[in-house]
Enzyme design. Structure first.
Site, PDB file in Angstrom:
ATOM      1  CE  LYS A  88      -4.721 -19.869  -0.526  1.00 60.58           C
ATOM      2  NZ  LYS A  88      -3.528 -20.726  -0.758  1.00 60.58           N
ATOM      3  CB  SER A 163      -3.734 -23.197   2.354  1.00 66.06           C
ATOM      4  OG  SER A 163      -2.998 -22.577   1.320  1.00 66.06           O
ATOM      5  CB  SER A 187      -1.477 -24.271  -0.934  1.00 69.37           C
ATOM      6  OG  SER A 187      -1.346 -24.541   0.434  1.00 69.37           O
TER       7      SER A 187
HETATM    8  N1  GLN Z   1       0.408 -27.515   3.630  1.00 71.16           N
HETATM    9  C1  GLN Z   1       1.643 -26.794   3.555  1.00 71.16           C
HETATM   10  C2  GLN Z   1       1.799 -25.932   4.778  1.00 71.16           C
HETATM   11  O1  GLN Z   1       1.042 -26.071   5.659  1.00 71.16           O
HETATM   12  C3  GLN Z   1       1.696 -25.984   2.299  1.00 71.16           C
HETATM   13  C4  GLN Z   1       0.805 -24.802   2.331  1.00 71.16           C
HETATM   14  C5  GLN Z   1       0.879 -23.982   1.081  1.00 71.16           C
HETATM   15  O2  GLN Z   1       1.289 -24.451   0.018  1.00 71.16           O
HETATM   16  N2  GLN Z   1       0.490 -22.737   1.220  1.00 71.16           N
HETATM   17  O3  GLN Z   1       2.648 -25.129   4.892  1.00 71.16           O
END
Ligand code: GLN
Length: 498
Positions: A88, A163, A187
Site C-alpha cells: 500500500k 482504505s 481498512s
Molecule cells: N474507514 C475508516 C476511516 O475512514 C478507517 C480507515 C482505516 O482503517 N485506515 O477512518
C-alpha cells in the site's frame, strides 16, 4: 460473475503457496511469474486502478535474485521468495515514490524502506508496485484517493472498500498474490470483505509501524491481504517482528503462524455479539453470516450469543481519537519538509497555508478540523478525554468477553460493495461502513476477514476477532471455515479479468 479456479491455467489466480510450489518444482521461474503479474497489471489497470506506481524494472531485478536463491545460491528461500506482492502506498519504499494517496506528497521519494518493506525484500518477495488508497488512509471506499478511485473487480461500477482498496482489488483481480495494507478502523478487513479476499489486522504492536505514514498512531496496524488464510499466515511470519525503531512494537508469542493452523475448531467457544447484527445489516449479509455460523458449529465449535453493549459507542470514540491523532500527525506537511510546496507565496506562512490548502483533499481537511477542535482548550476534557475513558471501557468489555469465549464472530461489513458515488455526499453513511471493524482497533485486538459467500453477485466477509495476541487462534478459526467452504475458489469473472 464468479468462476472456479480448480486447475486454472492462469497461475496468477492461484494462492501464493501454490504458486510457490510451482517455483519450487521449477515449473515456472520467478522472472516468468513476475512477467505474468506485470502483463496482467498492464491489461487490467486501466479498469481497476489498484496501483499508484508499478515498478517493473525493480521487480524483475528482484525476481532474478529470487531465482538464484530458489536455485540454491544465496540465503535459504522462504514461503514468499519469488512471489509478486504489492505494498500500500502509505508505506515508505526507498527510491520509489510514496504518496499516501495525497497530492501533498506528490514527488516525494523516501530515502528509506519501512521495516515491513525491508522484511519483505529480505524474504525475497517481489514488490511489483504501490497500492492505491484513500488519502492518508482516511476512507472506506477509495474514492478519497487524490489520483483515481479503485474499482471493484467483481463489479467495476462499485467500490472495492477502503482504505486499502488497491490492495484488495489487486489480490482479487490476480494482479499480485499478496498485498500489505494498513488498518486503523477496518481498512484491511472491510476492503478484503468487499473484494472477496482474506485480510488480517494483527494485534496492535505485532507488526512494526516504522516507515508507515502515520494516520492515527494508537490505532494504525499493518497486515496482509491474500487469496487465502495460509497466505496471510505466511506473510505474518515475515512481517511480525519486534522493531527497536517502533517503540510500540513487541515480540509476539509465536514464531510460526502456520503451525497448528489446520487444528480445527472442535471445542472452541465462539461468540456472536448481538450488537453487530443490529439495524443497518443488509439481509444478504445477515443470511450469509448466519450460514457461516452454522458451518462453524457443524465443525464442532460451540456458539453462544453474547452482548457487548458498549459497541455502539466505538464509532463515536473512533471519530474523536483518530482525527485528533491525525491532526497532530499531519502537522508535519508544512510545504517545506516533503513533497508539494507552492512557489508563489510571499512568506513562509503563506507557503504553509497554500500548500496545505491545495495539497490536502476535503476528507483530510475535515479530519484535521475535527481533531484540532476535539483537542482544543475547553473541549479537550469534553471530547478527547471522554473518548479515551470510553476506550478503556470498551477494552475492558472485550477482556471480559474473552474470559467466556475464544473468539468473536461477526459480519465484517454491514453491506456488500456499494456503487461509486453513492455515499460520497454523506460522510456519516460512509463512516457507518466500519461499525463492525472499528471496535477491534479501539481495543488493539487482532481480526481477520474471510470470504463467506455472496449476496447477489457480491462477496460477503466473515470477521473473526480474538484477544490480544490471539492471532494464531483467529487464523486457525478462519482456516477451518475456509477449508470447509469453497469460496476461496471463486474469482471475479468479467471480460477484463479473463
Ligand atoms: N474507514 C475508516 C476511516 O475512514 C478507517 C480507515 C482505516 O482503517 N485506515 O477512518
Amino acid at each position: 460473475m464468479a468462476i472456479r479456479s480448480g486447475g486454472s491455467a492462469q497461475p496468477m489466480l492461484l494462492p501464493a503457496h501454490e504458486a510457490r510450489r510451482l517455483l519450487a518444482s521449477k515449473n515456472i521461474s520467478s522472472v516468468e511469474l513476475t512477467r505474468l503479474a506485470l502483463e496482467r497489471i498492464e491489461k487490467l489497470e486501466p479498469k481497476i486502478h489498484a496501483f499508484l506506481t508499478v515498478t517493473p524494472e525493480l521487480a524483475l531485478e528482484q525476481a532474478e535474485e529470487a531465482d538464484k536463491r530458489l536455485n540454491g545460491n544465496g540465503p535459504h528461500p522462504c514461503a514468499l521468495t519469488g512471489i509478486p506482492v504489492m505494498v500500500k502506498d502509505n508505506m515508505s519504499t526507498a527510491g520509489v515514490a510514496t504518496t499516501a494517496g495525497s497530492r501533498i506528497l506528490e514527488g516525494y521519494v523516501p530515502p528509506y524502506d519501512a521495516t515491513v518493506v525491508e522484511l519483505l525484500r529480505s524474504a525475497g518477495a517481489i514488490i511489483v508496485g504501490k497500492g492505491n488508497l484513500d488519502e492518508f488512509a482516511m476512507g472506506s471506499s477509495n474514492e478519497n484517493s487524490a489520483f483515481a478511485p479503485v474499482r471493484n473487480p467483481w463489479d467495476t461500477s462499485r467500490v472495492p472498500g477502503g482504505s486499502s482498496g488497491g490492495a484488495a482489488a489487486a489480490v482479487a483481480a490476480g494482479e499480485c498474490f499478496i498485498a500489505l495494507g494498513s488498518d486503523t478502523g477496518g481498512s484491511i478487513r472491510q476492503p478484503a470483505a468487499l473484494c472477496g479476499v482474506v485480510g488480517m489486522k494483527p494485534t496492535y504492536g505485532l507488526v512494526s509501524r516504522y516507515g508507515l505514514i502515520a494516520f492515527a498512531s494508537s490505532l494504525d496496524q499493518i497486515g496482509p491481504l491474500g487469496r487465502d488464510v495460509l497466505d496471510c499466515a505466511h506473510t505474518l511470519n515475515v512481517i511480525a517482528r519486534r522493531d527497536p525503531r517502533d517503540s510500540t512494537s513487541v515480540q509476539g508469542p509465536e514464531d510460526d503462524y502456520t503451525k497448528g493452523i489446520d487444528a480445527g475448531v472442535r471445542g472452541m467457544r465462539l461468540a456472536v455479539p448481538r450488537e453487530y447484527l443490529a439495524e443497518g445489516i443488509e439481509p444478504g449479509v445477515r443470511s450469509a453470516f448466519e450460514k457461516a455460523v452454522g458451518k462453524l458449529e457443524s465443525l464442532g465449535s460451540r456458539i453462544e450469543e453474547i452482548s457487548l453493549p458498549l459497541t455502539g459507542h466505538a464509532l463515536a470514540v473512533y471519530y474523536i481519537i483518530a482525527p485528533s491523532e491525525a491532526s497532530a500527525n499531519l502537522a508535519r506537511y508544512d510545504g517545506f519538509k516533503y513533497g508539494l510546496s507552492t512557489a508563489d507565496a510571499a512568506n513562509s506562512w503563506e507557503v504553509m497555508d497554500q500548500t496545505r490548502g491545495r495539497g490536502f483533499g476535503p476528507e483530510v481537511k475535515r479530519r484535521i478540523l475535527l481533531g484540532a477542535y476535539a483537542l482544543s482548550a475547553g473541549y479537550y476534557d469534553a471530547y478527547y478525554k471522554k473518548a479515551q475513558q470510553v476506550r478503556t471501557l470498551i477494552r475492558r468489555e472485550f477482556q471480559q468477553a474473552f474470559e467466556r469465549c475464544d473468539a468473536l464472530i461477526t459480519p465484517t461489513s454491514p453491506t456488500v460493495a456499494f456503487k461509486l458515488g453513492s455515499r460520497t455526499d454523506d460522510p456519516m453513511s460512509m463512516y457507518l461502513s466500519d461499525v463492525c471493524t472499528i471496535p477491534a482497533n479501539i481495543a488493539g485486538l487482532p481480526g481477520v476477514s474471510v470470504p463467506a459467500g455472496f449476496s447477489g453477485h457480491l462477496p460477503v466477509g466473515l470477521q473473526i476477532l480474538g484477544p490480544p495476541f490471539g492471532d494464531a487462534a483467529i487464523l486457525r478459526t478462519a482456516y477451518a471455515y475456509e477449508q470447509a467452504t469453497e469460496w476461496r475458489l471463486m474469482h471475479p469473472k468479467s471480460d477484463l479479468i479473463q
